[in-house]
Write a protein that holds these residues in place. Structure first.
Motif, PDB file in Angstrom:
ATOM      1  N   LEU A  61       0.795  -1.187  -0.181  1.00  0.00           N
ATOM      2  CA  LEU A  61       0.242   0.151   0.071  1.00  0.00           C
ATOM      3  C   LEU A  61       0.997   1.418   0.022  1.00  0.00           C
ATOM      4  CD1 LEU A  61      -2.521   1.319   0.115  1.00  0.00           C
ATOM      5  CD2 LEU A  61      -2.624   1.036   2.598  1.00  0.00           C
ATOM      6  N   LEU A  62       1.829   1.399   0.807  1.00  0.00           N
ATOM      7  CA  LEU A  62       2.732   2.386   0.740  1.00  0.00           C
ATOM      8  C   LEU A  62       3.543   2.754  -0.456  1.00  0.00           C
ATOM      9  CD1 LEU A  62       4.389   1.822   4.174  1.00  0.00           C
ATOM     10  CD2 LEU A  62       2.467   3.274   3.810  1.00  0.00           C
ATOM     11  N   TRP A  63       3.760   1.496  -1.160  1.00  0.00           N
ATOM     12  CA  TRP A  63       4.622   1.599  -2.572  1.00  0.00           C
ATOM     13  C   TRP A  63       3.376   2.144  -3.389  1.00  0.00           C
ATOM     14  CZ3 TRP A  63       3.866  -0.481  -7.470  1.00  0.00           C
ATOM     15  CH2 TRP A  63       4.703  -0.278  -8.109  1.00  0.00           C
ATOM     16  N   LEU A  64       2.175   1.849  -3.321  1.00  0.00           N
ATOM     17  CA  LEU A  64       1.149   2.249  -4.356  1.00  0.00           C
ATOM     18  C   LEU A  64       1.049   3.703  -3.876  1.00  0.00           C
ATOM     19  CD1 LEU A  64      -1.500  -0.764  -4.451  1.00  0.00           C
ATOM     20  CD2 LEU A  64       0.029   0.005  -6.196  1.00  0.00           C
ATOM     21  N   TYR A  65       0.922   4.380  -2.837  1.00  0.00           N
ATOM     22  CA  TYR A  65       0.586   5.490  -2.630  1.00  0.00           C
ATOM     23  C   TYR A  65       2.032   6.572  -3.292  1.00  0.00           C
ATOM     24  CZ  TYR A  65      -2.737   5.187   1.420  1.00  0.00           C
ATOM     25  OH  TYR A  65      -3.689   4.864   2.040  1.00  0.00           O
ATOM     26  N   GLY A  66       3.297   5.933  -3.061  1.00  0.00           N
ATOM     27  CA  GLY A  66       4.174   6.681  -3.897  1.00  0.00           C
ATOM     28  C   GLY A  66       3.988   6.684  -5.079  1.00  0.00           C
ATOM     29  N   VAL A  67       3.553   5.480  -5.840  1.00  0.00           N
ATOM     30  CA  VAL A  67       3.218   5.498  -7.428  1.00  0.00           C
ATOM     31  C   VAL A  67       2.321   6.677  -7.506  1.00  0.00           C
ATOM     32  CG1 VAL A  67       2.156   4.286  -9.088  1.00  0.00           C
ATOM     33  CG2 VAL A  67       3.872   3.194  -7.753  1.00  0.00           C
ATOM     34  N   ALA A  68       1.005   6.644  -6.816  1.00  0.00           N
ATOM     35  CA  ALA A  68      -0.062   7.745  -6.886  1.00  0.00           C
ATOM     36  C   ALA A  68       0.580   9.122  -6.872  1.00  0.00           C
ATOM     37  CB  ALA A  68      -1.185   7.368  -5.939  1.00  0.00           C
ATOM     38  N   ARG A  69       1.308   9.335  -5.933  1.00  0.00           N
ATOM     39  CA  ARG A  69       1.898  10.528  -5.695  1.00  0.00           C
ATOM     40  C   ARG A  69       2.617  11.097  -6.792  1.00  0.00           C
ATOM     41  NH1 ARG A  69       6.686  12.030  -3.622  1.00  0.00           N
ATOM     42  NH2 ARG A  69       7.005  13.985  -2.665  1.00  0.00           N
ATOM     43  N   ARG A  70       3.425  10.230  -7.327  1.00  0.00           N
ATOM     44  CA  ARG A  70       4.396  10.558  -8.510  1.00  0.00           C
ATOM     45  C   ARG A  70       3.385  10.686  -9.770  1.00  0.00           C
ATOM     46  NH1 ARG A  70       7.676   7.482  -5.747  1.00  0.00           N
ATOM     47  NH2 ARG A  70       7.045   5.194  -6.903  1.00  0.00           N
ATOM     48  N   VAL A  71       2.219  10.079 -10.057  1.00  0.00           N
ATOM     49  CA  VAL A  71       1.299  10.143 -11.115  1.00  0.00           C
ATOM     50  C   VAL A  71       0.801  11.470 -10.914  1.00  0.00           C
ATOM     51  CG1 VAL A  71      -0.779   9.149 -11.898  1.00  0.00           C
ATOM     52  CG2 VAL A  71       0.975   7.656 -11.466  1.00  0.00           C
ATOM     53  N   LEU A  72       0.132  11.896  -9.578  1.00  0.00           N
ATOM     54  CA  LEU A  72      -0.428  13.076  -9.355  1.00  0.00           C
ATOM     55  C   LEU A  72       0.555  14.439  -9.703  1.00  0.00           C
ATOM     56  CD1 LEU A  72      -2.309  12.578  -6.191  1.00  0.00           C
ATOM     57  CD2 LEU A  72      -3.325  13.671  -8.207  1.00  0.00           C
ATOM     58  N   PHE A  73       1.679  14.111  -9.480  1.00  0.00           N
ATOM     59  CA  PHE A  73       2.780  15.220  -9.640  1.00  0.00           C
ATOM     60  C   PHE A  73       2.818  15.222 -11.217  1.00  0.00           C
ATOM     61  CE2 PHE A  73       7.096  16.219 -10.925  1.00  0.00           C
ATOM     62  CZ  PHE A  73       7.317  17.696 -10.099  1.00  0.00           C
ATOM     63  N   ASN A  74       3.007  14.139 -11.844  1.00  0.00           N
ATOM     64  CA  ASN A  74       3.290  14.484 -13.388  1.00  0.00           C
ATOM     65  C   ASN A  74       1.769  15.045 -14.000  1.00  0.00           C
ATOM     66  OD1 ASN A  74       5.683  13.289 -13.327  1.00  0.00           O
ATOM     67  ND2 ASN A  74       5.015  11.248 -13.568  1.00  0.00           N
ATOM     68  N   GLN A  75       0.734  14.461 -13.373  1.00  0.00           N
ATOM     69  CA  GLN A  75      -0.447  15.033 -13.839  1.00  0.00           C
ATOM     70  C   GLN A  75      -0.526  16.610 -13.841  1.00  0.00           C
ATOM     71  OE1 GLN A  75      -4.350  14.197 -11.820  1.00  0.00           O
ATOM     72  NE2 GLN A  75      -4.617  12.774 -13.346  1.00  0.00           N
ATOM     73  N   ARG A  76      -0.137  16.999 -12.622  1.00  0.00           N
ATOM     74  CA  ARG A  76      -0.035  18.567 -12.350  1.00  0.00           C
ATOM     75  C   ARG A  76       0.840  19.267 -13.372  1.00  0.00           C
ATOM     76  NH1 ARG A  76      -0.953  17.224  -6.135  1.00  0.00           N
ATOM     77  NH2 ARG A  76      -3.002  17.327  -6.169  1.00  0.00           N
TER      78      ARG A  76
END
Length: 178
Positions: A61-76
């Motif tokens: 789950l922590l790994w997925l949070y890290g992935v989601a965080r980077r996806v959000l950053f790239n999206q922004r």
């Protein structure tokens, strides 16, 4: 890309276990439901591509949070970059406008009344600044045929603009003085 045996089952288990948490994470941070859906799908797509890197247990789950965080950053970052480009394009277009759009309504009306064939040849010549040879390649005809079509289209446009009664109806359309 070949995945090891059981990779699909593992991803399905990860998805079932962590989808609610990733969903909440994305919804709380994304600017719209569509953006949240993109974050969720991209996060689990990355998990599938890197299934061997996803840790076991709650570390996953922590790994997925890290992935989601980077996806959000790239999206922004992408949205910011698009906004800057859009603003620059608006400024360039505003600087290029020499005539107010309202002043061109009669030209647009006359242009719109032409056949699609006439509009296309005029647009390629005037808007895209293509030569007769280049237009011929686009339209699939000879340069001579293009010149004839262009001449006739200019005459019809001049007539639509009420310029056909003057000495040379197409001279003004070519930028020549009458």
């Amino acid at each position: 890309m070949t995945h090891p045996p059981g990779a699909r089952d593992r991803l399905e288990a990860i998805y079932r276990a962590y989808y609610p948490a990733i969903y909440q994470y994305a919804v709380r941070r994304a600017g719209s439901p569509d953006d949240a859906a993109d974050v969720i799908s991209e996060t689990f797509l990355i998990a599938w591509r890197r299934i061997d890197d996803v840790p076991e247990d709650d570390e996953g789950l922590l790994w997925l949070y890290g992935v989601a965080r980077r996806v959000l950053f790239n999206q922004r970052r992408g949205a910011s970059r698009r906004a800057v480009l859009a603003e620059r394009l608006r400024e360039e277009l505003a600087a290029d406008l020499r005539v107010a759009p309202a002043d061109l309504d009669h030209v647009r009306d006359a242009f719109d009344r032409l056949s699609s064939r006439d509009r296309e040849v005029l647009a390629l010549a005037c808007w895209e600044s293509l030569t007769s040879e280049q237009i011929g390649k686009v339209l699939g005809c000879t340069a001579t045929a293009v010149r004839i079509r262009l001449h006739r289209a200019r005459q019809r446009l001049a007539k639509g603009l009420g310029l056909a009664d003057e000495g040379n109806p197409t001279a003004e359309l070519r930028g020549e003085s009458l």
